[in-house]
Write a protein that holds these residues in place. Structure first.
Motif, PDB file in Angstrom:
ATOM      1  N   ILE A 304      17.395   8.222  49.313  1.00  0.00           N
ATOM      2  CA  ILE A 304      18.583   8.775  48.661  1.00  0.00           C
ATOM      3  C   ILE A 304      18.226  10.041  47.883  1.00  0.00           C
ATOM      4  O   ILE A 304      18.910  11.066  47.991  1.00  0.00           O
ATOM      5  CB  ILE A 304      19.223   7.736  47.724  1.00  0.00           C
ATOM      6  CG1 ILE A 304      19.739   6.540  48.523  1.00  0.00           C
ATOM      7  CG2 ILE A 304      20.360   8.362  46.923  1.00  0.00           C
ATOM      8  CD1 ILE A 304      20.243   5.406  47.669  1.00  0.00           C
ATOM      9  N   ALA A 305      17.140   9.965  47.099  1.00  0.00           N
ATOM     10  CA  ALA A 305      16.744  11.134  46.310  1.00  0.00           C
ATOM     11  C   ALA A 305      16.401  12.311  47.208  1.00  0.00           C
ATOM     12  O   ALA A 305      16.781  13.461  46.923  1.00  0.00           O
ATOM     13  CB  ALA A 305      15.558  10.767  45.415  1.00  0.00           C
ATOM     14  N   SER A 306      15.711  12.060  48.299  1.00  0.00           N
ATOM     15  CA  SER A 306      15.306  13.138  49.205  1.00  0.00           C
ATOM     16  C   SER A 306      16.496  13.776  49.904  1.00  0.00           C
ATOM     17  O   SER A 306      16.461  14.969  50.250  1.00  0.00           O
ATOM     18  CB  SER A 306      14.317  12.601  50.242  1.00  0.00           C
ATOM     19  OG  SER A 306      13.130  12.159  49.630  1.00  0.00           O
ATOM     20  N   TYR A 307      17.551  13.016  50.114  1.00  0.00           N
ATOM     21  CA  TYR A 307      18.756  13.560  50.751  1.00  0.00           C
ATOM     22  C   TYR A 307      19.378  14.653  49.878  1.00  0.00           C
ATOM     23  O   TYR A 307      19.918  15.640  50.386  1.00  0.00           O
ATOM     24  CB  TYR A 307      19.761  12.438  50.994  1.00  0.00           C
ATOM     25  CG  TYR A 307      21.076  12.895  51.573  1.00  0.00           C
ATOM     26  CD1 TYR A 307      21.196  13.178  52.936  1.00  0.00           C
ATOM     27  CD2 TYR A 307      22.191  13.061  50.762  1.00  0.00           C
ATOM     28  CE1 TYR A 307      22.410  13.609  53.471  1.00  0.00           C
ATOM     29  CE2 TYR A 307      23.400  13.495  51.282  1.00  0.00           C
ATOM     30  CZ  TYR A 307      23.501  13.767  52.632  1.00  0.00           C
ATOM     31  OH  TYR A 307      24.695  14.193  53.165  1.00  0.00           O
ATOM     32  N   TYR A 308      19.298  14.478  48.564  1.00  0.00           N
ATOM     33  CA  TYR A 308      19.947  15.401  47.633  1.00  0.00           C
ATOM     34  C   TYR A 308      19.018  16.469  47.066  1.00  0.00           C
ATOM     35  O   TYR A 308      19.443  17.593  46.797  1.00  0.00           O
ATOM     36  CB  TYR A 308      20.548  14.620  46.454  1.00  0.00           C
ATOM     37  CG  TYR A 308      21.856  13.926  46.766  1.00  0.00           C
ATOM     38  CD1 TYR A 308      23.069  14.576  46.594  1.00  0.00           C
ATOM     39  CD2 TYR A 308      21.869  12.615  47.231  1.00  0.00           C
ATOM     40  CE1 TYR A 308      24.275  13.936  46.865  1.00  0.00           C
ATOM     41  CE2 TYR A 308      23.072  11.964  47.510  1.00  0.00           C
ATOM     42  CZ  TYR A 308      24.263  12.635  47.328  1.00  0.00           C
ATOM     43  OH  TYR A 308      25.446  11.996  47.607  1.00  0.00           O
ATOM     44  N   MET A 309      17.771  16.103  46.836  1.00  0.00           N
ATOM     45  CA  MET A 309      16.903  16.971  46.047  1.00  0.00           C
ATOM     46  C   MET A 309      16.126  17.967  46.915  1.00  0.00           C
ATOM     47  O   MET A 309      15.730  17.661  48.038  1.00  0.00           O
ATOM     48  CB  MET A 309      15.915  16.131  45.232  1.00  0.00           C
ATOM     49  CG  MET A 309      16.569  15.043  44.382  1.00  0.00           C
ATOM     50  SD  MET A 309      17.868  15.676  43.279  1.00  0.00           S
ATOM     51  CE  MET A 309      16.870  16.620  42.121  1.00  0.00           C
ATOM     52  N   THR A 310      15.888  19.153  46.338  1.00  0.00           N
ATOM     53  CA  THR A 310      15.081  20.167  47.026  1.00  0.00           C
ATOM     54  C   THR A 310      13.671  19.649  47.282  1.00  0.00           C
ATOM     55  O   THR A 310      13.104  19.851  48.365  1.00  0.00           O
ATOM     56  CB  THR A 310      15.005  21.444  46.176  1.00  0.00           C
ATOM     57  OG1 THR A 310      16.327  21.930  45.934  1.00  0.00           O
ATOM     58  CG2 THR A 310      14.191  22.513  46.872  1.00  0.00           C
ATOM     59  N   LYS A 311      13.121  18.995  46.295  1.00  0.00           N
ATOM     60  CA  LYS A 311      11.767  18.452  46.415  1.00  0.00           C
ATOM     61  C   LYS A 311      11.832  17.056  47.014  1.00  0.00           C
ATOM     62  O   LYS A 311      12.405  16.153  46.411  1.00  0.00           O
ATOM     63  CB  LYS A 311      11.101  18.401  45.031  1.00  0.00           C
ATOM     64  CG  LYS A 311       9.652  17.972  45.060  1.00  0.00           C
ATOM     65  CD  LYS A 311       9.059  18.025  43.649  1.00  0.00           C
ATOM     66  CE  LYS A 311       7.595  17.628  43.665  1.00  0.00           C
ATOM     67  NZ  LYS A 311       7.011  17.684  42.291  1.00  0.00           N
ATOM     68  N   PRO A 312      11.257  16.854  48.204  1.00  0.00           N
ATOM     69  CA  PRO A 312      11.315  15.521  48.805  1.00  0.00           C
ATOM     70  C   PRO A 312      10.609  14.484  47.926  1.00  0.00           C
ATOM     71  O   PRO A 312       9.632  14.798  47.232  1.00  0.00           O
ATOM     72  CB  PRO A 312      10.580  15.691  50.138  1.00  0.00           C
ATOM     73  CG  PRO A 312      10.549  17.160  50.391  1.00  0.00           C
ATOM     74  CD  PRO A 312      10.528  17.816  49.050  1.00  0.00           C
TER      75      PRO A 312
END
Length: 512
Positions: A304-312
């Motif tokens: 979920i975080a990787s879907y939104y954030m620039t930094k995987p």
């Protein structure tokens, strides 16, 4: 009389999480003679495993829980004022995803969120163009539009300790690491005979005119096993896990992210150089086993975080996880995310007999209101009970001078401390004040320079503070210090943590 020849307590609370601590604090301030026990360390279960938020619960509006949201929003600013050292306002960024919740629904929800509490002083919600706004920092450039609203952060475990220290300061008897093995009414029904098992295995026998069951996930088990009182009320046990990774972005804002499964996940700045991501909702059958964050949960939160954030965010980035079991009042909903976060209080015993009040459910934001509600329900049994008082008085350590904003009150105190203690780094003072508030006057009484702090264990953890935590805050194990009273374990190497554990084990006999 009890086994030690002492007069009975007015009220005995079983459970050292936030609800038990809040009830004990409130009751003691109403001139009741109060005792409390906790079988492990205080806040060592659900109350240290939250997302660390004081929030109204924006997503609860979808389930029409308007009373709960209004009460929580009102409490948000009460708690910010009661513990300005342990809490602070946060701005939350909600990126808009057209294929999930529609824009009109989010606008309506935020309008209600801003106006359910007419006395709200925190900044209201706004729409933002994310690529051109500071609130877009950290997000992928593909997210163009979003909303920003206010909530607040809190150190959950230290909030429990502050309530217990306040209660103790007013005369409450606090039994750390004492398990309640039995609670039975006397033959005439006027008192409770209570037996505790002390850390050394010895028995402590007490009597009380009333009993509170604030055992969280064990609320039904306590009724069945320790009191033999039956109830048809239930709690749903939901495991929530969080992961901690190195800071994902610059800025003090947090994110609330929508997932395609309908759940919400938060990303929040944490402990100076980290981000905390959570939470999951996993039904569990028992609270007997220590909850742990599974690889599946780590993968879920990273995705979920990787879907939104620039930094995987990759599983290998995770530096710490924590999990807790939330005891949600069972309202019959099959969806764990939709189960009410509201609380239910149940009293056993007619007026004239010794009451038993059991707490089902609840959330950290509304703990103070829950305590008021509990004391209101118990009032018929205690005609001499004092009036409500907790809304306008600071918790232990929170007596900062007034300022236009909560943040300014905290910053002013830090600046004053830096003048009084010029030999200590201001950043260290800020960290210590964030933990202890005005209590640093006692903690640092003999300290003028860093050398006076004693042994340095890593991060911002020094011997002087550890001795204070053991002496005044019931800390016993290394975990109590590293992961609950402080979070300095995050800033220490494994070797430093192991060294500290050995040092503390050698220190403990001196405090016996």
């Amino acid at each position: 009389m009890n086994g030690s020849g002492e007069a009975p307590l007015d009220l005995f609370v079983v459970g050292g999480g936030i609800n038990g601590a809040g009830i004990a604090c409130d009751a003691t301030g109403r001139a009741l003679k109060v005792g409390l026990c906790e079988m492990h360390d205080f806040a060592s279960h659900t109350s240290s495993a939250s997302t660390k938020l004081i929030h109204g619960g924006l997503r609860y509006l979808e389930h029409y829980e308007f009373r709960l949201v209004r009460e929580a929003l009102q409490e948000r600013e009460v708690l910010l004022a009661k513990a300005p050292h342990l809490s602070f306002p946060l701005r939350f960024v909600l990126p808009h995803e057209q294929h999930l919740r529609p824009r009109w629904m989010l606008r309506l929800g935020l309008f209600l969120y801003d106006h359910l509490d007419w006395h709200m002083t925190l900044p209201k919600s706004i729409s933002v163009d994310l690529p051109s706004s500071k609130f877009g920092a950290g997000l992928k450039p593909s997210f163009k539009n979003g909303f920003v609203y206010s909530d607040a952060w809190v150190d959950d475990a230290r909030l429990v300790i502050a309530n217990l220290m306040s209660a103790r300061g007013m005369g409450a008897r606090i039994f750390a690491r004492h398990r309640c093995v039995s609670a039975r009414r006397t033959a005439d029904g006027k008192l409770w005979d209570i037996e505790l098992s002390a850390p050394d295995g010895s028995a402590v026998k007490l009597q009380a005119r009333g009993l509170v069951n604030a055992t969280g996930p064990w609320v039904k088990h306590f009724l069945d096993e320790q009191t033999s009182i039956r109830t048809n009320k239930r709690v749903r046990l939901i495991k929530g896990s969080h992961i901690v990774v190195p800071r994902l972005y610059d800025g003090d804002h947090a994110f609330i992210l929508q997932n395609k499964d309908g759940r919400i996940v938060f990303i929040i700045p944490y402990e100076r150089s980290f981000s905390v991501i959570g939470t999951t909702d996993i039904p569990v059958d028992s609270s007997d086993k220590k909850p742990v964050c599974t690889q599946e949960e780590i993968d879920y939160l990273c995705e979920i975080a990787s879907y939104y954030m620039t930094k995987p965010v990759r599983p290998a980035d995770v530096v710490w996880t924590y999990s807790g079991v939330r005891p949600l009042f069972d309202d019959g909903d099959d969806n764990p995310s939709a189960v009410t976060r509201d609380y239910h209080l149940e009293i056993d015993g007619a007026v004239g007999t010794a009451p038993l009040l059991s707490v089902f459910g609840g959330k950290i934001t509304t703990y103070r209101r829950l305590a008021e509600h509990a004391l209101r329900d118990l009032a018929p049994y205690y005609p001499h009970m004092g009036v409500e008082w907790t809304a306008g008085r600071a918790l232990a350590g929170g007596e900062l001078a007034d300022a236009p904003t909560f943040e300014q009150a905290f910053d002013n105190f830090v600046n004053s401390a830096a003048v009084v203690k010029p030999g200590l780094p201001k950043e260290l003072l800020r960290v210590l004040i964030r933990r202890h508030g005005v209590a640093i006057d006692d903690l640092l009484e003999e300290v003028k320079t860093v050398a006076d702090l004693g042994q340095h264990f890593g991060g911002h953890l020094y011997e002087v503070e550890v001795r204070y935590l053991v002496r005044d805050e019931w800390a016993v194990e290394a975990e109590d210090v590293l992961w609950r009273r402080t979070k300095e374990g995050l800033h220490m190497t494994q070797a430093e943590r192991e060294h500290f554990a050995r040092w503390l084990a050698e220190l403990r006999p001196n405090f016996a």
